[in-house]
Design a protein around this motif. Structure first.
Motif, PDB file in Angstrom:
ATOM      1  N   LEU A  90      34.041  48.022  38.563  1.00 40.51           N
ATOM      2  CA  LEU A  90      34.926  49.119  38.173  1.00 40.51           C
ATOM      3  C   LEU A  90      36.347  48.882  38.671  1.00 40.51           C
ATOM      4  O   LEU A  90      37.316  49.116  37.940  1.00 40.51           O
ATOM      5  CB  LEU A  90      34.397  50.445  38.714  1.00 40.51           C
ATOM      6  CG  LEU A  90      33.444  51.241  37.826  1.00 40.51           C
ATOM      7  CD1 LEU A  90      33.092  52.559  38.493  1.00 40.51           C
ATOM      8  CD2 LEU A  90      34.026  51.486  36.449  1.00 40.51           C
ATOM      9  N   PHE A  91      36.478  48.413  39.903  1.00 43.50           N
ATOM     10  CA  PHE A  91      37.808  48.170  40.465  1.00 43.50           C
ATOM     11  C   PHE A  91      38.561  47.106  39.667  1.00 43.50           C
ATOM     12  O   PHE A  91      39.718  47.306  39.283  1.00 43.50           O
ATOM     13  CB  PHE A  91      37.677  47.744  41.925  1.00 43.50           C
ATOM     14  CG  PHE A  91      38.979  47.373  42.574  1.00 43.50           C
ATOM     15  CD1 PHE A  91      39.849  48.357  43.024  1.00 43.50           C
ATOM     16  CD2 PHE A  91      39.340  46.042  42.728  1.00 43.50           C
ATOM     17  CE1 PHE A  91      41.062  48.018  43.619  1.00 43.50           C
ATOM     18  CE2 PHE A  91      40.545  45.691  43.317  1.00 43.50           C
ATOM     19  CZ  PHE A  91      41.410  46.685  43.766  1.00 43.50           C
ATOM     20  N   CYS A  92      37.884  45.980  39.409  1.00 43.95           N
ATOM     21  CA  CYS A  92      38.557  44.874  38.705  1.00 43.95           C
ATOM     22  C   CYS A  92      38.879  45.245  37.260  1.00 43.95           C
ATOM     23  O   CYS A  92      39.993  44.970  36.777  1.00 43.95           O
ATOM     24  CB  CYS A  92      37.676  43.629  38.750  1.00 43.95           C
ATOM     25  SG  CYS A  92      37.477  42.931  40.409  1.00 43.95           S
ATOM     26  N   THR A  93      37.944  45.854  36.552  1.00 43.26           N
ATOM     27  CA  THR A  93      38.196  46.208  35.154  1.00 43.26           C
ATOM     28  C   THR A  93      39.228  47.315  35.039  1.00 43.26           C
ATOM     29  O   THR A  93      40.048  47.332  34.116  1.00 43.26           O
ATOM     30  CB  THR A  93      36.890  46.648  34.473  1.00 43.26           C
ATOM     31  OG1 THR A  93      36.275  47.697  35.242  1.00 43.26           O
ATOM     32  CG2 THR A  93      35.919  45.488  34.355  1.00 43.26           C
ATOM     33  N   LEU A  94      39.215  48.243  35.997  1.00 40.95           N
ATOM     34  CA  LEU A  94      40.193  49.337  35.967  1.00 40.95           C
ATOM     35  C   LEU A  94      41.604  48.811  36.187  1.00 40.95           C
ATOM     36  O   LEU A  94      42.538  49.190  35.469  1.00 40.95           O
ATOM     37  CB  LEU A  94      39.825  50.363  37.035  1.00 40.95           C
ATOM     38  CG  LEU A  94      40.641  51.656  37.087  1.00 40.95           C
ATOM     39  CD1 LEU A  94      39.761  52.795  37.551  1.00 40.95           C
ATOM     40  CD2 LEU A  94      41.835  51.529  38.019  1.00 40.95           C
ATOM     41  N   ILE A  95      41.776  47.925  37.168  1.00 38.69           N
ATOM     42  CA  ILE A  95      43.096  47.365  37.445  1.00 38.69           C
ATOM     43  C   ILE A  95      43.605  46.573  36.251  1.00 38.69           C
ATOM     44  O   ILE A  95      44.768  46.720  35.822  1.00 38.69           O
ATOM     45  CB  ILE A  95      43.055  46.477  38.696  1.00 38.69           C
ATOM     46  CG1 ILE A  95      42.746  47.318  39.939  1.00 38.69           C
ATOM     47  CG2 ILE A  95      44.378  45.737  38.870  1.00 38.69           C
ATOM     48  CD1 ILE A  95      43.786  48.373  40.246  1.00 38.69           C
ATOM     49  N   LEU A  96      42.756  45.745  35.671  1.00 36.00           N
ATOM     50  CA  LEU A  96      43.176  44.948  34.520  1.00 36.00           C
ATOM     51  C   LEU A  96      43.464  45.835  33.316  1.00 36.00           C
ATOM     52  O   LEU A  96      44.428  45.602  32.578  1.00 36.00           O
ATOM     53  CB  LEU A  96      42.093  43.914  34.182  1.00 36.00           C
ATOM     54  CG  LEU A  96      42.417  42.931  33.053  1.00 36.00           C
ATOM     55  CD1 LEU A  96      43.740  42.223  33.308  1.00 36.00           C
ATOM     56  CD2 LEU A  96      41.289  41.917  32.891  1.00 36.00           C
TER      57      LEU A  96
END
Length: 295
Positions: A90-96
């Motif tokens: 969630l963190f990586c996809t949200l930031i991207l």
């Protein structure tokens, strides 16, 4: 026939069809639950054709949860994988997704094309395995986490969701001196709770049910086998069920068949993720509608 009668007949028809579909959908779960409570004596006496046991027993659950530690350990691995994998993904996809939603981002189109390519094409099993092997992730917990850190489809959903937020609010916050990080934490995330909850649940279910990557990447350290991989091994090897009954000082009528023991493990692997659905169900429609990718 007047309109009121026609509407009533229509509602009766719809509720009947939906009720039948619900019963069809629930029957496998009920059958598995009942079979997990069936003793070997009753299972054999009724000719293997039964739904509700006459004499239910918790021997199978006791055998799996108390008399062995392999499934408890696998359950812990699955819980840890689900929690860590869901939060990191969630963190990586949200930031991207947030970066791609910023139209002033340098190189935005190139980055978006790269994400789209990964949606359409995958690296393949062998190249992915070789990559995991070369970076030293084999037989580690992170072999089940790092290869799935970024989900390209979720990135696009987040991007579309962020682009649909009121731009006036974000521009006003920018004028007031709000930086990008503070804007993301204080404005964007609170307004994106439905889509985060929906995608988070889908990610959690994916991690909880995954077993193939563990079978490929975890070769020697069996302590890292998740519950679903243990369940898969149990389902494909009927002899394991009999081995589980070995050495137990119980009457044969209380013992359970390999089928019943497999159903016990199925229930143990199914119940936890089912308990999460009621708490996040209200976010499904809103999350998928807000984050829908429009053509």
């Amino acid at each position: 026939m007047n309109a009121k009668t026609a509407e009533r007949l229509y509602q009766i028809f719809i509720y009947t069809v939906v009720g039948i579909l619900v019963l069809i959908s629930l029957f496998p779960l009920v059958y598995v639950a009942c079979l997990s409570l069936t003793s070997e004596a009753e299972y054999m006496a009724r000719g293997n054709l039964m739904v509700v046991p006459y004499h239910p027993t918790l021997t199978g659950y006791k055998r799996i949860l108390l008399d062995t530690d392999i499934y408890i350990r696998g359950f812990g691995v699955s819980v840890a994988r689900t929690l860590v994998g869901t939060m990191t993904t969630l963190f990586c996809t949200l930031i991207l997704g947030y970066l791609l939603s910023r139209k002033d981002l340098p190189g935005r189109k190139i980055l978006l094309i790269a994400v789209m390519i990964t949606v359409l094409y995958g690296g393949g099993l062998i190249p992915t395995f070789m990559t995991v092997q070369e970076v030293g992730l084999l037989d580690t917990f992170w072999a089940m986490i790092i290869p799935t850190l970024v989900d390209s489809w979720s990135v696009l959903v987040f991007k579309q969701s962020f682009e649909g937020l009121p731009q006036e609010v974000m521009e006003s916050a920018s004028v007031d001196g709000c930086g990008e990080l503070r804007m993301l934490l204080r404005i964007v995330l609170p307004m994106s709770t439905p889509v985060m909850a929906a995608l988070g649940l889908f990610t959690a279910v994916g991690h909880w049910n995954a077993w193939f990557d563990a079978m490929i990447y975890i070769q020697k350290n069996t302590d890292l086998f998740p519950l679903q991989l243990l369940l898969r091994n149990l389902l494909v090897n009927a002899s394991i069920g009999y081995d589980l009954n070995a050495g137990i000082d119980l009457e044969r009528s209380a013992l359970q068949t390999p089928t019943s023991l497999r159903m016990v493990v199925v229930m143990i692997g199914t119940i936890p993720i089912l308990c999460i659905y009621p708490f996040l169900q209200k976010y499904f429609t809103a999350g998928m509608y807000v984050g829908a990718v429009k053509g």
